[in-house]
Scaffold this motif. Sequence first.
Motif, PDB file in Angstrom:
ATOM      1  N   UNK A 169      58.915 105.491  31.143  1.00 53.31           N
ATOM      2  CA  UNK A 169      58.697 104.210  30.424  1.00 53.31           C
ATOM      3  C   UNK A 169      59.108 102.795  31.200  1.00 53.31           C
ATOM      4  N   UNK A 170      60.462 103.110  31.488  1.00 52.33           N
ATOM      5  CA  UNK A 170      61.175 102.020  32.330  1.00 52.33           C
ATOM      6  C   UNK A 170      60.443 101.981  33.561  1.00 52.33           C
ATOM      7  N   UNK A 171      60.205 102.982  34.339  1.00 55.25           N
ATOM      8  CA  UNK A 171      59.497 102.904  35.627  1.00 55.25           C
ATOM      9  C   UNK A 171      58.286 102.094  35.617  1.00 55.25           C
ATOM     10  N   UNK A 172      57.522 102.612  34.591  1.00 56.35           N
ATOM     11  CA  UNK A 172      55.987 101.942  34.255  1.00 56.35           C
ATOM     12  C   UNK A 172      56.349 100.520  34.158  1.00 56.35           C
ATOM     13  N   UNK A 173      56.959 100.175  33.326  1.00 57.57           N
ATOM     14  CA  UNK A 173      57.203  98.628  32.880  1.00 57.57           C
ATOM     15  C   UNK A 173      58.075  97.831  34.184  1.00 57.57           C
ATOM     16  N   UNK A 174      58.448  98.300  35.014  1.00 59.27           N
ATOM     17  CA  UNK A 174      58.945  97.883  36.270  1.00 59.27           C
ATOM     18  C   UNK A 174      57.857  97.757  37.215  1.00 59.27           C
ATOM     19  N   UNK A 175      57.113  98.782  37.507  1.00 58.46           N
ATOM     20  CA  UNK A 175      55.792  98.609  38.122  1.00 58.46           C
ATOM     21  C   UNK A 175      54.799  97.522  37.698  1.00 58.46           C
ATOM     22  N   UNK A 176      54.768  97.500  36.425  1.00 57.41           N
ATOM     23  CA  UNK A 176      53.932  96.251  35.968  1.00 57.41           C
ATOM     24  C   UNK A 176      54.547  94.718  36.096  1.00 57.41           C
ATOM     25  N   UNK A 177      55.594  94.813  35.898  1.00 63.11           N
ATOM     26  CA  UNK A 177      56.551  93.344  36.207  1.00 63.11           C
ATOM     27  C   UNK A 177      56.310  92.985  37.953  1.00 63.11           C
ATOM     28  N   UNK A 190      60.084 100.683  43.720  1.00 60.59           N
ATOM     29  CA  UNK A 190      60.428 100.960  42.210  1.00 60.59           C
ATOM     30  C   UNK A 190      60.294 102.252  41.548  1.00 60.59           C
ATOM     31  N   UNK A 191      59.342 103.068  42.329  1.00 56.61           N
ATOM     32  CA  UNK A 191      59.142 104.314  41.857  1.00 56.61           C
ATOM     33  C   UNK A 191      60.140 105.633  42.574  1.00 56.61           C
ATOM     34  N   UNK A 192      60.908 104.867  43.521  1.00 58.78           N
ATOM     35  CA  UNK A 192      61.637 105.942  44.218  1.00 58.78           C
ATOM     36  C   UNK A 192      62.698 106.664  43.228  1.00 58.78           C
ATOM     37  N   UNK A 201      76.924 104.352  47.885  1.00 59.02           N
ATOM     38  CA  UNK A 201      76.611 104.838  46.565  1.00 59.02           C
ATOM     39  C   UNK A 201      74.967 104.584  45.994  1.00 59.02           C
ATOM     40  N   UNK A 202      74.249 105.710  46.391  1.00 64.88           N
ATOM     41  CA  UNK A 202      72.971 105.807  46.083  1.00 64.88           C
ATOM     42  C   UNK A 202      72.846 105.867  44.304  1.00 64.88           C
ATOM     43  N   UNK A 203      71.759 105.644  43.841  1.00 67.32           N
ATOM     44  CA  UNK A 203      71.406 105.693  42.548  1.00 67.32           C
ATOM     45  C   UNK A 203      70.158 106.856  42.273  1.00 67.32           C
ATOM     46  N   UNK A 204      70.480 107.455  41.321  1.00 69.19           N
ATOM     47  CA  UNK A 204      69.187 108.620  40.972  1.00 69.19           C
ATOM     48  C   UNK A 204      68.773 108.479  39.583  1.00 69.19           C
ATOM     49  N   UNK A 264      51.331 103.602  41.718  1.00 65.34           N
ATOM     50  CA  UNK A 264      52.517 102.996  42.361  1.00 65.34           C
ATOM     51  C   UNK A 264      53.021 103.781  43.356  1.00 65.34           C
ATOM     52  N   UNK A 265      53.030 105.196  43.242  1.00 64.91           N
ATOM     53  CA  UNK A 265      53.683 106.028  44.343  1.00 64.91           C
ATOM     54  C   UNK A 265      52.528 106.158  45.390  1.00 64.91           C
ATOM     55  N   UNK A 266      51.453 105.789  45.420  1.00 65.02           N
ATOM     56  CA  UNK A 266      50.362 105.926  46.359  1.00 65.02           C
ATOM     57  C   UNK A 266      50.004 104.685  46.769  1.00 65.02           C
ATOM     58  N   UNK A 267      50.609 103.526  46.583  1.00 64.99           N
ATOM     59  CA  UNK A 267      50.386 102.166  47.289  1.00 64.99           C
ATOM     60  C   UNK A 267      51.059 102.276  48.569  1.00 64.99           C
ATOM     61  N   UNK A 268      50.454 101.554  49.558  1.00 69.18           N
ATOM     62  CA  UNK A 268      50.926 101.435  50.826  1.00 69.18           C
ATOM     63  C   UNK A 268      51.189 100.098  51.137  1.00 69.18           C
ATOM     64  N   UNK A 269      52.389  99.667  51.340  1.00 70.21           N
ATOM     65  CA  UNK A 269      52.837  98.485  51.482  1.00 70.21           C
ATOM     66  C   UNK A 269      52.668  98.127  53.094  1.00 70.21           C
TER      67      UNK A 269
END
Length: 329
Positions: A169-177, A190-192, A201-204, A264-269
């Motif tokens: 839910x958090x990830x989906x909200x971030x995609x929309x924002x 944002x979906x990584x 210090x990577x975050x997972x 969002x995972x399929x977006x090509x920047x």
Amino acid sequence: MRLCCKCNERRAVLRRPKTGEQHCRECFYLALEDEVHETIVKYKLFKPGERVAIGASGGKDSTVLAHLMSLLNERHNYGLDLFLLSIDEGISGYRDDSLETVKRNEIQYGLMLKVVSYKELYGWTMDEIVKEIGTKNNCTFCGVFRRQALDRGADMMKADKIATGHNADDVAETVLLNLIRGDLPRLGRCTNPITGEGSTLPRVKPFKYTYEKEIVMYAYFKKLDYFSTECIYSPFAARGLARDFVKDLEATRPSAILDLIRSAEQFRIPDIVQQEMPHPKRCERCGYLSSQKVCKACVLLEGLNKGLPRLGVSRTRKKHVTISQTEDS
């Protein structure tokens, strides 16, 4: 009597929001645990021997994360050295109570707990900051300070990674924002499931594909000890609008949360946008990671200390001047 669709033996007690399948408690537990394990393995979130800080707020997400990380670490022999890391923002009637929950979790899961506070790191509590700036931009200050405080706390404890309870839910909200803001660089990352790769210090996000409702159901049926009160300042957060929209989408189409993430995972920047993305560097003042010469936390903190708190949250290029320039004029 409806039987569990997995074991076909025990009575089904719930319907999974994510799949619509009817499960008994035991099969639901195993299904969710296996899905989190699959995310960890698929994206290689951890390596044997790593020291991992579990971001612990006392809420449902971080409590279930601490429970599952302890469980899966033992079940699948990850070989991780786990500990709890909590941030005390200094919010009376909220954080002080939730920290009591985290202290109980420390005993329940046998994990060491480290608590770092805004007052200790920055000389300010969130209550003091809100008195200065009001409730309009308080989440900007708290978000920036909290992200850095996690880094600083993990660094103090010599952690290799930080695991957070951000769910689907958090990830989906971030995609929309990020779509609403037109923020292509952040939309692209944002979906990584791992952020800050290549940094110290990577975050997972082990819960990247785990629905919030299922985390709540898991905590409820397992009778986990967690704190359920929302931050007293959260009603003023812009994210609340995206959260309400995602909930409305989920009500009519349960797969909408995963659909947003997969899209969002399929977006090509475009390459030109990727080239313009700032590269992580060290802040010239505090030495912690920043995309600019001086990190946002230091800019906000200097504004607070010099009685000019709103300079740090200015939105226009014209207003993006240093405090020293303002004082000289």
